[in-house]
Design a protein around this motif. Structure first.
Motif, PDB file in Angstrom:
ATOM      1  N   HIS A  32       0.697  -1.196  -0.004  1.00 11.06           N
ATOM      2  CA  HIS A  32      -0.069  -0.012  -0.140  1.00 11.06           C
ATOM      3  C   HIS A  32       0.807   1.610   0.125  1.00 11.06           C
ATOM      4  N   LYS A  33       2.129   1.164   0.216  1.00  8.96           N
ATOM      5  CA  LYS A  33       2.968   2.414   0.486  1.00  8.96           C
ATOM      6  C   LYS A  33       2.992   3.419  -0.617  1.00  8.96           C
ATOM      7  N   PRO A  34       2.882   3.151  -1.722  1.00 10.34           N
ATOM      8  CA  PRO A  34       2.860   4.139  -2.594  1.00 10.34           C
ATOM      9  C   PRO A  34       1.946   5.104  -2.874  1.00 10.34           C
TER      10      PRO A  34
ATOM     11  N   GLY B 234       6.646   7.318   6.222  1.00  8.95           N
ATOM     12  CA  GLY B 234       5.993   6.315   5.678  1.00  8.95           C
ATOM     13  C   GLY B 234       4.705   5.820   6.155  1.00  8.95           C
ATOM     14  N   SER B 235       4.547   6.296   7.574  1.00  7.17           N
ATOM     15  CA  SER B 235       3.364   6.050   8.283  1.00  7.17           C
ATOM     16  C   SER B 235       3.166   6.704   9.508  1.00  7.17           C
ATOM     17  N   VAL B 236       2.369   6.705  10.521  1.00  6.33           N
ATOM     18  CA  VAL B 236       1.973   7.553  11.723  1.00  6.33           C
ATOM     19  C   VAL B 236       1.401   8.792  11.322  1.00  6.33           C
TER      20      VAL B 236
ATOM     21  N   PRO C  94       4.475 -10.715   5.530  1.00  6.15           N
ATOM     22  CA  PRO C  94       4.506 -11.448   6.874  1.00  6.15           C
ATOM     23  C   PRO C  94       3.734 -10.426   8.074  1.00  6.15           C
ATOM     24  N   GLU C  95       3.587  -9.141   7.499  1.00  4.63           N
ATOM     25  CA  GLU C  95       2.845  -8.109   8.225  1.00  4.63           C
ATOM     26  C   GLU C  95       1.198  -8.535   8.096  1.00  4.63           C
ATOM     27  N   SER C  96       0.980  -8.982   6.801  1.00  4.93           N
ATOM     28  CA  SER C  96      -0.416  -9.045   6.640  1.00  4.93           C
ATOM     29  C   SER C  96      -0.793 -10.624   7.237  1.00  4.93           C
TER      30      SER C  96
END
Ligand SMILES: *Cc1c(COP(=O)(O)O)cnc(C)c1O
Length: 455
Positions: free
Chosen positions: A113-115, A230-232, A386-388
């Motif tokens: 999802h990061k893009p 990239g997050s938060v 692995p996250e998913s």
């Protein structure tokens, strides 16, 4: 005929991001300045201008809907809209009356999802005359997404990659370098923060918090450079809402509405991007009993074990102080394979919604997550990141509970990426070498002793 995939055409792609801030029943506690510890003024949240102005405005915007710029939409359409799948084969394998859907973000060029936010951040930076972006990356997913975003908009990209992953995951580095980024292991000799850490411990494995500090310092000292995260941050979650906005349309095509939405949370961006467009129905009382479950690793149990308090976003104390669940900004988590989930804090928006009782949290051990990931792969074909695997574990448990209770609930899985660069981890699991890490209570207590004093 069974309807298995729910596809939107490029024309049907949502053209606005949804900003939850104006719809929160209580306002989000403001970010605080890392030095003065005072609430940051909305317009200039940070001492030096770290982010482009447009991003700073989005971070605190009170507008409910924010138009996605045409140029960003054009790049989104190189892989979006992504698919919503009905997991018939998994349902059958589990022999459950539950209906399971998954929204798959692994079809972006970078595999996650990061893009969704990388492209937006690169676009706004370019538009404001920035020449170069500096960032951190753990396992390499964010670094690769931003490398791609930068190459699409003609920006230079410098990535500080957590040293342990730099050596463990060389192919993610190759991916970044193929897209033209410059990648160094963090801690690196390129920054003050890095040089100091290397002097104390030349073998320092690094952490996401340390890599953030280095990227921030890079942006502080270079006039032509901005920092990208990239997050938060609120604006990152905002950009990710394209996921949930698409899913709402697709679930409508499927004539379904989720009773349970389950996602993994590292900094919280992919899952918030999925659930925030739904949570407005929960906040407004239209769907009060919808369950939203955040899943995290037992080895880095930010939401389930960390106190809800004020802490720095990075290890060195250069980033704003956020009100969030935290394990302490100096905490270095065990090297679980879900690299994207090894962060000491959590998106303030998610923590706030958790405090208000709108979302719940669970922690799971990595061995059982891979068991679930393999089960999913054998039923649906896709090899999850692995996250998913973390939220697939919890989704399977919920589906099995439905079988016991004879209930046909609708479960929506936020499938954040593929695991093609993580086959070494699958290998460990399949050969019985994968180990679990207990909650590191002593290390967390030590890290929590070092929280900034606020109020
Ligand atoms: C980075 C990453 C995550 C965790 O980050 P969030 O900001 O919590 O979404 C989860 N899954 C994948 C595939 C990732 O790359």
């Amino acid at each position: 005929m069974k309807h298995t995939k729910f596809m939107l055409s490029e024309k049907e792609m949502p053209t606005r991001w949804y900003n939850v801030l104006p719809d929160l029943p209580e306002p989000l506690p403001p970010e605080r300045h890392p030095v003065t510890k005072e609430p940051c003024p909305m317009e200039s949240p940070l001492p030096p201008p770290l982010f482009p102005d447009a991003i700073n405005r989005q971070e605190f915007s009170t507008e409910r809907w924010i138009d996605i710029p045409e140029e960003v939409q054009d790049v989104y359409r190189t892989w979006r809209p992504t698919m919503l799948h009905r997991a018939y084969r998994l349902e059958q394998e589990l022999d459950t009356p539950a209906r399971i859907f998954y929204k798959y973000e692994g079809t972006s060029q970078a595999g996650s999802h990061k893009p969704n936010t990388a492209v937006a951040q690169a676009y706004y930076s370019k538009k404001e005359g920035v020449r170069r972006l500096a960032t951190e990356t753990g396992a390499g997913q964010w670094g690769s997404a931003l490398s791609m975003g930068c190459v699409f908009f003609g920006l230079e990209c410098k990535v500080y990659m957590v040293r342990a992953s730099y050596h463990q995951k060389p192919y993610r580095r190759s991916l970044m370098e193929t897209w033209g980024a410059k990648v160094v292991p963090s801690p690196s000799p390129d920054t003050e923060v890095g040089r100091k850490l290397l002097k104390d411990d030349p073998e320092c494995p690094g952490s996401l918090g340390i890599a953030i500090s280095e990227a921030l310092e890079d942006a502080f000292v270079h006039d032509d450079t901005k920092y990208s995260i990239g997050s938060v941050a609120n604006h990152v979650l905002l950009h990710q809402t394209i996921i949930g906005e698409e899913t709402r349309k697709q679930m409508e095509m499927a004539d379904a509405y989720p009773d349970i939405i389950v996602g993994n949370v590292g900094g919280g961006s992919n899952f918030a991007g999925q659930f925030i467009p739904w949570i407005r129905d929960k906040i407004s009382g239209k769907k009060p009993d919808m369950r939203i479950i955040c899943v995290e690793p037992e080895a880095c149990p930010t939401m389930t074990k960390g106190p809800y308090t004020w802490d720095f976003g990075d290890a060195a104390g250069l980033a704003p102080i956020l009100k969030m669940h935290t394990l302490g900004h100096g905490f270095i988590p065990a090297p679980v394979h879900a690299g994207g989930l090894r962060y000491h804090g959590m998106a303030p928006i998610i923590c706030h919604l958790h405090k208000l009782g709108f979302v719940e949290a669970q922690a799971v051990h990595q061995t059982v997550t891979f068991e679930a990931g393999v089960r999913f792969a054998r039923a649906e074909g896709i090899i999850p990141a692995p996250e998913s695997c973390h939220n697939i574990r919890v989704a399977i448990d919920e589906a099995l509970r439905c079988r016991e209770a004879g209930e046909s609930k609708t479960i929506l899985i936020a499938l954040s990426g593929h695991g093609h660069f993580d086959l070494g981890a699958y290998d460990e699991y399949l050969s019985g070498r994968l180990q679990d890490y207990e909650y590191p209570k002593e290390k967390v207590l030590a890290a929590l002793a070092d929280l900034p004093q606020v109020e």
